[in-house]
Scaffold this active site. Sequence first.
Site, PDB file in Angstrom:
ATOM      1  N   TYR A  16      37.117  24.471  51.526  1.00 20.63           N
ATOM      2  CA  TYR A  16      36.856  24.350  50.085  1.00 20.63           C
ATOM      3  C   TYR A  16      38.093  24.711  49.261  1.00 20.63           C
ATOM      4  O   TYR A  16      38.268  24.240  48.152  1.00 20.63           O
ATOM      5  CB  TYR A  16      35.719  25.288  49.667  1.00 20.63           C
ATOM      6  CG  TYR A  16      34.321  24.713  49.810  1.00 20.63           C
ATOM      7  CD1 TYR A  16      33.884  24.151  50.995  1.00 20.63           C
ATOM      8  CD2 TYR A  16      33.425  24.765  48.742  1.00 20.63           C
ATOM      9  CE1 TYR A  16      32.607  23.648  51.124  1.00 20.63           C
ATOM     10  CE2 TYR A  16      32.138  24.269  48.863  1.00 20.63           C
ATOM     11  CZ  TYR A  16      31.744  23.711  50.052  1.00 20.63           C
ATOM     12  OH  TYR A  16      30.474  23.217  50.162  1.00 20.63           O
ATOM     13  N   LYS A  36      33.466  25.263  65.416  1.00 28.57           N
ATOM     14  CA  LYS A  36      33.716  24.002  66.118  1.00 28.57           C
ATOM     15  C   LYS A  36      34.992  24.203  66.930  1.00 28.57           C
ATOM     16  O   LYS A  36      35.966  23.444  66.822  1.00 28.57           O
ATOM     17  CB  LYS A  36      33.837  22.862  65.080  1.00 28.57           C
ATOM     18  CG  LYS A  36      33.889  21.477  65.658  1.00 28.57           C
ATOM     19  CD  LYS A  36      32.591  20.993  66.301  1.00 28.57           C
ATOM     20  CE  LYS A  36      32.798  19.654  66.991  1.00 28.57           C
ATOM     21  NZ  LYS A  36      31.642  19.250  67.827  1.00 28.57           N
ATOM     22  N   ASP A  43      27.470  21.474  65.620  1.00 28.25           N
ATOM     23  CA  ASP A  43      26.545  20.351  65.864  1.00 28.25           C
ATOM     24  C   ASP A  43      25.316  20.840  66.636  1.00 28.25           C
ATOM     25  O   ASP A  43      24.170  20.502  66.318  1.00 28.25           O
ATOM     26  CB  ASP A  43      27.257  19.188  66.584  1.00 28.25           C
ATOM     27  CG  ASP A  43      28.108  19.621  67.762  1.00 28.25           C
ATOM     28  OD1 ASP A  43      28.291  20.836  67.970  1.00 28.25           O
ATOM     29  OD2 ASP A  43      28.600  18.734  68.497  1.00 28.25           O
ATOM     30  N   ASP A  98      27.502  25.791  54.160  1.00 25.43           N
ATOM     31  CA  ASP A  98      26.927  24.940  53.109  1.00 25.43           C
ATOM     32  C   ASP A  98      25.916  23.980  53.731  1.00 25.43           C
ATOM     33  O   ASP A  98      24.782  23.845  53.264  1.00 25.43           O
ATOM     34  CB  ASP A  98      28.048  24.161  52.411  1.00 25.43           C
ATOM     35  CG  ASP A  98      27.497  23.225  51.347  1.00 25.43           C
ATOM     36  OD1 ASP A  98      26.671  23.689  50.535  1.00 25.43           O
ATOM     37  OD2 ASP A  98      27.869  22.046  51.338  1.00 25.43           O
ATOM     38  N   ASP A 156      21.374  24.298  53.781  1.00 29.77           N
ATOM     39  CA  ASP A 156      20.428  23.294  53.264  1.00 29.77           C
ATOM     40  C   ASP A 156      19.432  22.906  54.351  1.00 29.77           C
ATOM     41  O   ASP A 156      18.232  22.770  54.098  1.00 29.77           O
ATOM     42  CB  ASP A 156      21.170  22.016  52.810  1.00 29.77           C
ATOM     43  CG  ASP A 156      21.519  22.046  51.324  1.00 29.77           C
ATOM     44  OD1 ASP A 156      21.677  23.165  50.782  1.00 29.77           O
ATOM     45  OD2 ASP A 156      21.639  20.976  50.716  1.00 29.77           O
TER      46      ASP A 156
END
Length: 357
Positions: free
Chosen positions: A142, A192, A224, A248, A252
Site C-alpha cells: 500500500y 506468500k 492462497d 485486506d 473481507d
Amino acid sequence: MKKYKIALLSGDGIGPEISSVSVNVLNKISKKYNFDIEINEHLFGGIAYEKYGAPAPEETLDKCKKSDAVLLACVGDMKYDSLPRELRPESGLLKLRSELNLFANIRPVKIRKSLIDSSSLKKEIVENVDLVVVRELISGIYFGKPRGYINNIEVPKAFNTMVYDYTEIKRITDIAIKIANQRNKKICSVDKSNVLEVSQLWRETVFNVTSKEKGLSLSNMYVDNAAMQLVKDPSQFDVILTSNLFGDILSDLAAMLTGSIGMLPSASLNNYGPGVFEPVHGSAPDIAGKNIANPIAMLLSASMMLKIGLNEKEAAENIERAIDNVLSKGFRTLDLDNGCCKVLSCSEIGEKIVEEI
Ligand code: IPM
Ligand code: MG
C-alpha cells in the site's frame, strides 16, 4: 467524572446514517456508565474533498491527533474514481492511518449465535468461528516505493512495491503475540513466501520474534491456502497475523462468515496516542440515503473504542449485549434478512439497540 473527546468522521455514502445511530448509542451508554463523551464531527473523505479540495484536510488530522479516539464511518464514492489518486477518499484514509502511525489493524470475526443462519456457509462450518485478523496497516504494497503509472509510452505500464523491514514486521508480531496471549495462544502467520522475498523475511521474522514466547503455538500458511482454509474450516484459526494487502483481502472473506460484512468492526492502533475505530465495510453508495444500512459494524467499532481506546470495558460489553438482544428478538437490517425475521431500517434498529442499553 471522566471525560473523553471523540473525533467523529462520518465520511461518505451510508456514513452519516450509521454515524447518527452510533452517536445515539454513545450518548445513552455514557449516561448509564457515568462518563462524559464529547463528540466532535470533522470533514473527511469525499465530502472533505468537496469542501476543502483534500480528502484528509490538515485541520481534521490535527483534531484527530488531539482527541482520545477517532470513530470513523466510511469513505468513498464512484464519483471520485476519476480524480488523481492523491485526492481520492481512499487516499485520505491511508493518510490518516499513516499520520497517526496506526500500524496495527485488529479485525475480530465472531459469529453471533442468532445470525448463524445468515451465513452463506453451513451452520456446522461457521458456528464456532471466533478469530482475529491482525493486519499490518501502514507499510507493505500500500505504501511501498517506487510506485507508478506510466501511460505516455507505447505499452503503458504500472508498478507497486511490496516492502517490509524487520522492525515493521517485529512490531506487528508483538501486537499479535499480545492478542494471542489473551486468547488461545495460537498464531497463524499468512504470507506468500514460496514466491516473494518480502514474505520470506516476514516468515523468518515472525518465527524469531515468537520463538521467545513460551506456550505460544505458531503456524504458517500461504495466503492462497489461507483463503481456502477460511472457507473450509474457519474455526481452526485463532489469531491470523498478516501483511497489509493479504489482511485486506482475508478480512473481507472472513467477514462474510458472519453473515454480512455489515457486522465487522475494526481497530487501528499504535503503541501510544489515539486509535481509529471503524467498520470493515465501505461506504455502500448504492444504498446511501435510503436508511436501510446496517449500523452494527460501526456500533461494534464504537464498542471496541470504549474497550481498547478508553478502557470503559463494561460499557463496551453492554453495547455488544444490546446488539445481541435485538438480534435474538428477531430484528434485522436488510443485509441480514433471510426471510425469518422482521426487517428494520437503520434508524429503527438503532432505536431498538438504544432501548436495550
Ligand atoms: C479496508 C478498506 C481500505 C483498505 C480501502 C478503503 C482503502 O478496504 O479498510 O479494508 O484497503 O485498507
Ligand atoms: Mg478492505
